[in-house]
Design an enzyme around this catalytic site. Sequence first.
Site, PDB file in Angstrom:
ATOM      1  CD  GLU B 748       8.656  10.477 -21.994  1.00  0.00           C
ATOM      2  OE1 GLU B 748       9.052   9.301 -22.117  1.00  0.00           O
ATOM      3  OE2 GLU B 748       8.310  10.980 -20.907  1.00  0.00           O
ATOM      4  CG  ASP B 749      14.525   8.098 -23.680  1.00  0.00           C
ATOM      5  OD1 ASP B 749      15.428   8.685 -23.073  1.00  0.00           O
ATOM      6  OD2 ASP B 749      13.846   7.193 -23.193  1.00  0.00           O
ATOM      7  CB  ALA B 750      12.917  12.687 -29.041  1.00  0.00           C
ATOM      8  NE  ARG B 932      15.415   5.962 -18.969  1.00  0.00           N
ATOM      9  CZ  ARG B 932      15.274   6.447 -20.185  1.00  0.00           C
ATOM     10  NH1 ARG B 932      16.301   6.723 -20.898  1.00  0.00           N
ATOM     11  NH2 ARG B 932      14.092   6.627 -20.707  1.00  0.00           N
TER      12      ARG B 932
END
Lengths: 408, 1128
Positions: B748-750, B932
């Site tokens: 999750e984009d960490a 994205r």
Amino acid sequence: MGKKNKVTLNEHNVTNTADDFEDLSSDMKENLKDFRDKFRIDIVKYDHEKFEFDMIGIPPAIANAVRRVLISDISDTIINGKPDHHLFPFLKSELEGVNFESVEEVKQAVHSFIRGHAERLPRTRHPKAVLLVLVSVSDLLGSSWLCGEVPTMAIDRVHMLNNTSLMQDEVLAHRLGLIPLKADPRLFEYRTEEESEGTDQDSLQFELKIKCSRNVAAGNDKTLPDDLYIDHKVYSKHLKWIPIGGQEDLYKEEEIGPIHDDILIMKLRPGHEIELRAFAYKGVGRDHAKFSPVATAHYRQLPEIRILRSVAGEKARRLATCFSPGVIGIKKNKEGTEEAYVIDARYDSSSRNVFRYDDLKDCVEMTRVSDHFIFTVESTGALSPDILFIEALKTLKKKCKELSDQIP
Amino acid sequence: MGDSNLNHRQCKDSPHAYLENQWKLVPSFLKVKGLVKQHIDSFNYFINVEIKKIVKSNETILSDVDPLFYLKYKDIYVGKPEIEEGFNIIRSTTPHECRIRDLTYSAPITVDIEYTRGNTRILRNNLLIGRMPIMLRSSNCVLTGKTEFELSKMNECPHDPGGYFVVRGTEKVILIQEQITQNRILVEKDRKGGVMCQVTSSTHDKKSRTTVIMKRNKYYVGHNALQDDIPIMVVFKAMGFESDQLIVQMIGSEPLIMSRLLHSLVECEDVCTQLQALNFIGKKMRQKRFFSAGSKPKSPVDDARDLLATTVLAHVPVENFNFKGKAMYLALMIRRVIQAQDDPEMLDDRDYYGNKRLELAGSLLALMFEDAFKRFNSELKTIADKIIPKIKAAQFDVVKHMRQDLITNQLTLAILTGNWTIRRFKMERHGVTQVLSRLSYISALGMMTRVNSQFEKTRKVSGPRSLQPSQWGMLCPSDTPEGEACGLVKNLALMTHITTESEEGPLAQIAHNIGVESISLISGDEVYKPGVFIVFLNGNLLGITVNHERLVNILRMLRRCGRISEFVSLYVHHRHHCVYISCDGGRLCRPYIIVEDGRPLVTAEHLNELDQGIRRFQDFLNDGLIEFLDVNEENNSMIALDEKNITINTTHMEIASFTLLGVCAGLIPFPHHNQSPRNTYQCAMGKQAMGAVSYNQLNRIDTLLYNLVYPQTPMVKTRTIELINYDKLPAGQNATVAVMSYSGYDIEDAIIMNKASLDRGFGRCLVYRNAKCSLKHYPNQTFDRILGPLMDAETKKPPYKHEILDGDGIAAIGQQVKERQILVNKSMPLLNIASPGTPQATLPEYKEVPVSYRTSAPSYVEKVMVSSNHDDAFLIKLSLRQTRRPEVGDKFSSRHGQKGVVGLIVEQEDMPFNDQGICPDMIMNPHGFPSRMTVGKLIELLAGKAGLMTGTYKYGTAFGGAKVEDICDELMANGFNYLGKDVFYSGITGEPLQAYIYSGPIYYQKLKHMVQDKMHARSRGPRVVLTRQPTEGRSKDGGLRLGEMERDCLISYGASMMLLERLMISSDVFDVDVCGSCGRLAYSGWCHGCQSSASVSHIKLPYSCKLLFQELQSMNIVPKLTLKNYCD
């Protein structure tokens, strides 16, 4: 060497990367002699800061262990107690012997060092295969006469007496901390937290006292800060060592201080003034990167390039451009056409740019030898890289011993 | 299509190299105009021109009492900023002084007047009537025209754009307000689907709206001063056009139009004469509430005539009640309605940007100043009326009654609060000004280009929110917030200019000279003949022309050679048969290179001259090589994107296509490769990035300031970055990023961070906060004071709270401040109740009111300022500083709308490394890419890597920048893989990784959201006094709310005891006695209602429930509790 210990660089992935550790270790257990024969260290390049050598015939795990120890772990194992002061002269002579002038000398010294201790390799000391390998290898690599610890000294505490510069106290302190210091950390102790004052055993004191002023002598036509101001740049050379206790007798002036004189710490303008006391302590890279003795310590596996079918003419020239210079040569073959051949794959950067050309990509096979490690150790300068390496091995060995002692 | 191909070839055949460096015109444009030229131009226009016009139109004050008395303003000036330091010492000031001393950066407004005192006429020059807040970098600002060195002496940043005000120490921006254009005919559908025509007229003193609508096949005129809609024929007749033929001819005598008018003609058979019509209108007029005292009420006929002359279509001038122009205008409105009924294409688009005007600081301040000035004058008048009749020793001198604070206060308060209340227009707007966000340089710049629309945010219509094609090049397509203000708040593009008014008179004269026949000279019929074009000037009918092309060509020529203002717009509307000439303020326009005969007029030679500094942007304008086009005129132009696209029909060429983006979107490298919303996200996040704010950042004492310790210029720059000086005041660092997965702490984009990088200073930031206090003097001769630290008698050491205090009672510079320590040891005198007559023999008693430090994390005292503020009280400001290194949970973002928090900090030896021994600073999970689609980020990495190898910055300018192919070649030449993927070794096992790792530098921004400011937990703690429930919010050490939805979960799960525990026991449990017989609350075992203790039981209840019962009881509602045994 068989296909087994070759890592293959394909167009989109790397195959055969991991050798089965279990397999390898059992191999080694059986063929310890084989291993001893095969294992080699070749020193390739050496100067006081950079040290390149090949380590041949060991599994990646062990090579990696050495690398990791170099970066942060050196002397993770701390011997409690005071340093052996009677060992001191001995240590000193040992060290003096290691500061070499030529590559050849280093080569010889390291070899004799390693070989000398390799003779005492125990046959089977422990039933646990993995440990055995580790211990034996580290024993093979390292010496047993002194449990090594090579942390570094770095400024860790700053007493800011006056700071009217633009730089914030914390930032200035952080910058000071990152300056590599010239001081043999083996001669110092770790600082214990209870003590508020550092002693001559565990700390080095530096002073930075500088004030920028306007250069009255500068003419009106001068515009550059260098002409207009005096002391407007603070360099690491401005850090002055102030001996604590008996340090004056122990160390010479040139033995202590920043390694590089020309590290710009900050800039000042007239009226800015700095006065501070900085204390350097001994520490390990795990706590903070500033204690790491190396700039980099890494390895790569030896590249190998095989030309599968003959590449000639324009293609050959194009092929040569796909590799680092000096990797692919072009010579005339029997028919008189220009043909590509591999000169030396060692310094290829593994850029795999052949895959850019569809007509060339299946002409070559790129592999890397999985047990041949080209190690590079770049020291920050506190200790020469070869000593760092040896110290790393000592630490590794110590760790292995500790572990093996804990296993019944 | 074939034709255009032919033209292409014609152009290409010529031996002519394409222009390459025309983008260099952009910096020279911005050098002249600055980044916030709109604001500054508009303010300059106001204080130099418009203010004089305002005074001119309100120049005399007469008294009702004394016919001899008059006051006449001859001139008005706005001076240079200065401050008053008590005892009438006035000295000039700098913005920075005002900022840190909480003063207003304002200049005196002085007037030259002529007035009578008794029987003598007196002239007074330079009389102060108030103070005007001065916009920074405007013509009257001390910073204008200063060199970088001079600015630094004034503690001002050379890159600060100006364009804002400093009012009582805060920096305030008057946002650009978007409005629908005034004084123009707009034909639209109304709510019922019928066609209606609307004109909002606006003159200096009137604002009114006139509509033409159709009801039951008849046409009516509506106006806000009229109660009812009036049939059009009545209006015409009231204007003196009594003949039906005349009226119909004015509207148009085509059979279609005539037939439409039939019903309207029939409707007003009863009203024939002008008098009848005026009477009719007079009756429908809305009753005036107040009559100005003294003036006698007029007859309805006169009222109606006045209404028609001055209020209906107020912007159309009526002289001596000659209604010809106004009638023609009204006729045209009706004609447009009729046409639009048959042809929907005749409808105007409200969202079209040519129909919009932007209101800037200057015009808004002008409104406010005129209001204040009128109030000032009427106040003078009432004073004169009151005092003159009284016979006094001294003669009445009006100058003595001129109060400066009225105008000063109205202006400063308006800017300070943002409430724009204009009495004469009954206008009340809120939030017109905002505090300039100094979070980062970009956020400040972004604020200056922000355009706020008046539209309601809650309404669910897509029209005003969506991207209009006419916004091309004028407003940034990317930069808009998400959520409720999406599409309503916009940002100007890089080269957009907003016009200020220019003189109408000469323009009208020129137009008449070229052959525009005045409307007063012609009857209705000729106007609509084929080939005849109606000429409008700023929405007013100027006349007609038979050769519109000649008119436009000549005017255009005059504009190009600088004889008329370069911002005059000439717009031929073929469907309307109209030529619209505009020179009003608030139009959006931008410069274009003029193309003639398939060749741009700007040549390489010109650009060379520009490089050498011989030519400036203005020279290009003066020589007619470049001109400004507004949104309307763009419609008459054929604009090529670049020279390759020029055909024989092309009239203009873009200077540089990247200027269609704004300031914020201009930072993004390769934005044309990104999915569009990603650019929008970055526009929002760039404003939260920490970095350098300005060169004077360390001199400022702001409430909150974030700084990066080591900000870096991005490896991959854009032209915009250089133009706005982002490379000099950057907000981010070039991180070496490896795109791979690692450890599972990166979902999750960490982001995974390298600990050694953090040790070496990556992402380290400084947070500055301030503490403020002032020492006041009180009317009873007492004042606040500061005492030094207390000392323990034995140890000679101050207590913990006073540890950091210096001898003067203010925290010492460089000290570490911990929680609950005192920063300023201030004490305040207690109010003496003793009568004021008794002499103060005893010293007043003091109460301690220290300024203490409340945050749990310690800070350092950066600096202390002692000064005085605007009411001469001591002002003490402290700047407190924290240094923070990134920790798990801190937020970072790249420039492609890819934000993420730090998920794990990894030791360097555990990080993967490549053949060169490079360890990444940061590991990013590749799952961030597919959905994205931020391809720009991939290219940024590649370009950055190549740039590192060659030691150059790379360019990722929108619609240009480095080409991927070239970058690949460069990488290959430097021994890197052409795809940017390298062999990496695992730092943990030591083996080579099975995948090649895409790695290289990406510019990362540290965002202001940091865990340290957010983390919060509580077990027990403070409660609200009223309800005894835990407090809310981190700042009050509040509890964590178990909300409705969480409650629903517990209910549905059936965890009733848990529910009880959460909602009552852990919150506001309260023991009460309840009387079982009457059901009311009892008190200590005794029911006061029943006068017994027989059936009183003891239960637990939420305190808020008990409170509710009691509150209900106080309103005569008696809630009763029914008790039952649990076992029953």
